[in-house]
Design a protein around this motif. Sequence first.
Motif, PDB file in Angstrom:
ATOM      1  N   ALA A  17       0.720  -1.252   0.540  1.00 11.69           N
ATOM      2  CA  ALA A  17       0.148  -0.268   0.031  1.00 11.69           C
ATOM      3  C   ALA A  17       0.517   1.153  -0.042  1.00 11.69           C
ATOM      4  N   PHE A  18       0.245   2.382  -0.708  1.00 10.24           N
ATOM      5  CA  PHE A  18       0.565   3.598  -0.371  1.00 10.24           C
ATOM      6  C   PHE A  18       0.132   4.751  -0.135  1.00 10.24           C
ATOM      7  N   ASP A  19       0.770   5.867   0.411  1.00  6.31           N
ATOM      8  CA  ASP A  19      -0.097   7.081   0.564  1.00  6.31           C
ATOM      9  C   ASP A  19       0.170   7.894   0.911  1.00  6.31           C
ATOM     10  N   THR A  20       0.265   8.933   0.081  1.00 10.08           N
ATOM     11  CA  THR A  20       1.155  10.390  -0.450  1.00 10.08           C
ATOM     12  C   THR A  20       0.360  11.570   0.049  1.00 10.08           C
ATOM     13  N   SER A  21       0.464  11.845   1.198  1.00  9.67           N
ATOM     14  CA  SER A  21      -0.113  13.025   2.050  1.00  9.67           C
ATOM     15  C   SER A  21       0.611  14.189   2.117  1.00  9.67           C
ATOM     16  N   CYS A  22       0.365  15.217   2.300  1.00 14.59           N
ATOM     17  CA  CYS A  22       0.234  16.377   2.332  1.00 14.59           C
ATOM     18  C   CYS A  22       2.136  16.506   2.495  1.00 14.59           C
ATOM     19  N   TYR A  23       2.435  16.109   3.858  1.00 14.04           N
ATOM     20  CA  TYR A  23       4.056  15.983   4.735  1.00 14.04           C
ATOM     21  C   TYR A  23       4.243  14.739   4.613  1.00 14.04           C
ATOM     22  N   THR A  24       3.899  13.318   4.351  1.00 16.43           N
ATOM     23  CA  THR A  24       4.792  12.290   4.490  1.00 16.43           C
ATOM     24  C   THR A  24       4.173  11.419   3.623  1.00 16.43           C
ATOM     25  N   ALA A  38       5.908  -4.907   7.523  1.00 10.75           N
ATOM     26  CA  ALA A  38       6.584  -3.846   6.896  1.00 10.75           C
ATOM     27  C   ALA A  38       6.059  -3.051   6.867  1.00 10.75           C
ATOM     28  N   GLU A  39       6.700  -1.951   7.061  1.00 15.18           N
ATOM     29  CA  GLU A  39       5.902  -0.324   7.612  1.00 15.18           C
ATOM     30  C   GLU A  39       7.340   0.748   7.129  1.00 15.18           C
ATOM     31  N   LYS A  40       7.293   1.751   5.820  1.00 15.70           N
ATOM     32  CA  LYS A  40       7.725   3.088   6.002  1.00 15.70           C
ATOM     33  C   LYS A  40       7.448   3.816   5.510  1.00 15.70           C
ATOM     34  N   ARG A  41       8.198   5.020   6.209  1.00 12.93           N
ATOM     35  CA  ARG A  41       7.365   6.648   6.045  1.00 12.93           C
ATOM     36  C   ARG A  41       9.384   7.218   5.789  1.00 12.93           C
ATOM     37  N   ARG A  42       8.606   8.706   5.567  1.00 15.04           N
ATOM     38  CA  ARG A  42       8.740   9.754   5.365  1.00 15.04           C
ATOM     39  C   ARG A  42       8.837  11.162   5.563  1.00 15.04           C
ATOM     40  N   MET A  43       9.135  11.504   5.935  1.00 16.14           N
ATOM     41  CA  MET A  43       8.409  13.152   6.733  1.00 16.14           C
ATOM     42  C   MET A  43       9.443  14.030   5.083  1.00 16.14           C
ATOM     43  N   LEU A  44       8.874  14.725   4.956  1.00 14.63           N
ATOM     44  CA  LEU A  44       8.518  15.546   3.705  1.00 14.63           C
ATOM     45  C   LEU A  44       9.714  16.963   4.255  1.00 14.63           C
ATOM     46  N   PRO A  45      10.148  17.287   3.900  1.00  8.24           N
ATOM     47  CA  PRO A  45      11.441  18.323   4.982  1.00  8.24           C
ATOM     48  C   PRO A  45      10.886  19.516   4.807  1.00  8.24           C
ATOM     49  N   VAL A  46      10.183  20.567   5.689  1.00  8.41           N
ATOM     50  CA  VAL A  46       9.491  21.845   5.628  1.00  8.41           C
ATOM     51  C   VAL A  46      11.074  22.379   6.248  1.00  8.41           C
ATOM     52  N   LYS A  47      11.050  23.886   5.724  1.00  8.61           N
ATOM     53  CA  LYS A  47      12.621  24.644   5.828  1.00  8.61           C
ATOM     54  C   LYS A  47      11.945  25.218   8.010  1.00  8.61           C
ATOM     55  N   LYS A  48      13.281  25.796   8.428  1.00  7.66           N
ATOM     56  CA  LYS A  48      12.893  26.360   9.855  1.00  7.66           C
ATOM     57  C   LYS A  48      11.280  27.551   9.252  1.00  7.66           C
ATOM     58  N   GLY A  49      11.298  27.648  10.436  1.00  3.33           N
ATOM     59  CA  GLY A  49       9.979  28.661  10.444  1.00  3.33           C
ATOM     60  C   GLY A  49       8.558  28.792   9.435  1.00  3.33           C
ATOM     61  N   GLU A  50       8.958  27.785   8.786  1.00  4.43           N
ATOM     62  CA  GLU A  50       7.759  27.928   7.306  1.00  4.43           C
ATOM     63  C   GLU A  50       6.667  27.061   8.190  1.00  4.43           C
ATOM     64  N   ARG A  51       5.833  27.183   7.542  1.00  6.96           N
ATOM     65  CA  ARG A  51       4.515  26.855   8.068  1.00  6.96           C
ATOM     66  C   ARG A  51       3.393  25.822   7.352  1.00  6.96           C
ATOM     67  N   GLY A  52       4.564  25.043   6.395  1.00  5.56           N
ATOM     68  CA  GLY A  52       3.963  24.180   5.516  1.00  5.56           C
ATOM     69  C   GLY A  52       4.942  24.268   4.366  1.00  5.56           C
ATOM     70  N   LEU A  53       4.365  23.104   2.536  1.00  5.22           N
ATOM     71  CA  LEU A  53       4.814  22.693   1.757  1.00  5.22           C
ATOM     72  C   LEU A  53       3.797  23.553   0.559  1.00  5.22           C
ATOM     73  N   ARG A  54       3.987  24.128  -0.444  1.00 10.36           N
ATOM     74  CA  ARG A  54       3.223  24.339  -1.955  1.00 10.36           C
ATOM     75  C   ARG A  54       2.847  22.606  -2.204  1.00 10.36           C
ATOM     76  N   GLN A  55       1.907  22.687  -3.001  1.00 13.23           N
ATOM     77  CA  GLN A  55       1.378  20.953  -3.022  1.00 13.23           C
ATOM     78  C   GLN A  55       2.276  20.461  -4.237  1.00 13.23           C
TER      79      GLN A  55
END
Length: 382
Positions: A17-24, A38-55
């Motif tokens: 299974a796959f899940d590609t959410s806004c930040y993971t 088995a399970e694997k996850r990786r957070m999407l990096p957000v720059k210090k001081g920023e409050r999120g990512l563009r799609q």
Amino acid sequence: MMQDSTKSEPVISGILAFDTSCYTTSLAFVDERGKVRAEKRRMLPVKKGERGLRQGDAFFLHGQHLPELLAEILQELRDGGKKIKIEAVAISTRPRPEPESYLPVFRAGYLVAHALATTLEVPLIETSHQEGHIMAGLYSAQEVGQRDEWLQSPFLAVHLSGGTTELLRVQYESTKISHCEDAAAYNATMFQIKKLGGTLDLHAGQLVDRVGVALGLSFPAGPELEKVAARATEEKDQIFLPAAVKGYNLSFSGAETAALRMISKLDSANDCDTVNREKSVLRTGQASHIARAVERCIASTLEKILRKAVEEEKISKILIVGGVAANTFLRQRLRHRLEHKAVGAQLAFATPQLSGDNAVGVALIGHKRLETSSIVVDPYKS
């Protein structure tokens, strides 16, 4: 699902299974018995001081993570010479099980999942991100006990995250699939979900993240804000933020405004700018009380709408999922208030590990969908 007994090597059959959410970016593999292997996850990096990512940026980052995580999970599954048989591929294609629900980030996972299912000539089972959270909660919550018992009758669910804050009435759809001529038969919703209410402005996770970032914490701010809040001690110094509720709907914008105003005053008092905020504001006792006030505000708001729902819907079972649900104070406060005999609620929380975005619930939905299929026909047959 059958294992290939002609092979001398051990074979693990199951659903990838796959899940590609806004930040993971998330992958999971569940075997034919419904066990997470088995399970694997990786957070999407957000720059210090920023409050999120563009799609668009999040989509690009998923594209980098997916092949790496796929290689990692397959390597783990093949450890010791095991063979892998992928019976189906499951994917969350949208935030909620609604026709108009859409976010571009979910296309990143879909493209990989679709290509893999087509290549392997196995079913592609589509579901929603929200249903995945609910299934992961049912799977992992110690309070649930026998999952099938919870699925026999409706229950309340609260989905708390940076992108969702909703109160739901959930009923498991147990329709037996007698035969599958096309992919649509696999992709019917796993749960019948009725939205009772939700936020009118900010989501619970947004309140946590915006206040946390204003305090100098990294995004997402949940885990760090919880640590800061744990330092709050003196009850006489407690800070209270408004908990606005109307029916089953709620609002966190007033709480955000009040909290940011307090932080601004601390900035001025400590002659602090954005760069130096972490060194000054976080060292003051007020920061911990502001963080605790955020937790208390969310807990109090949820308590109000859940008390009403238990009484009016005549449902005592409540499942709480989503990244914000991992907060220890929130769990303890809601248990204390709602499991009191005067209310009579029965609360269940996804484990902290599976509260946040993951593909485990998506894989379990895939397993459940195949389990209810008595005849499997090529899902790509025209």
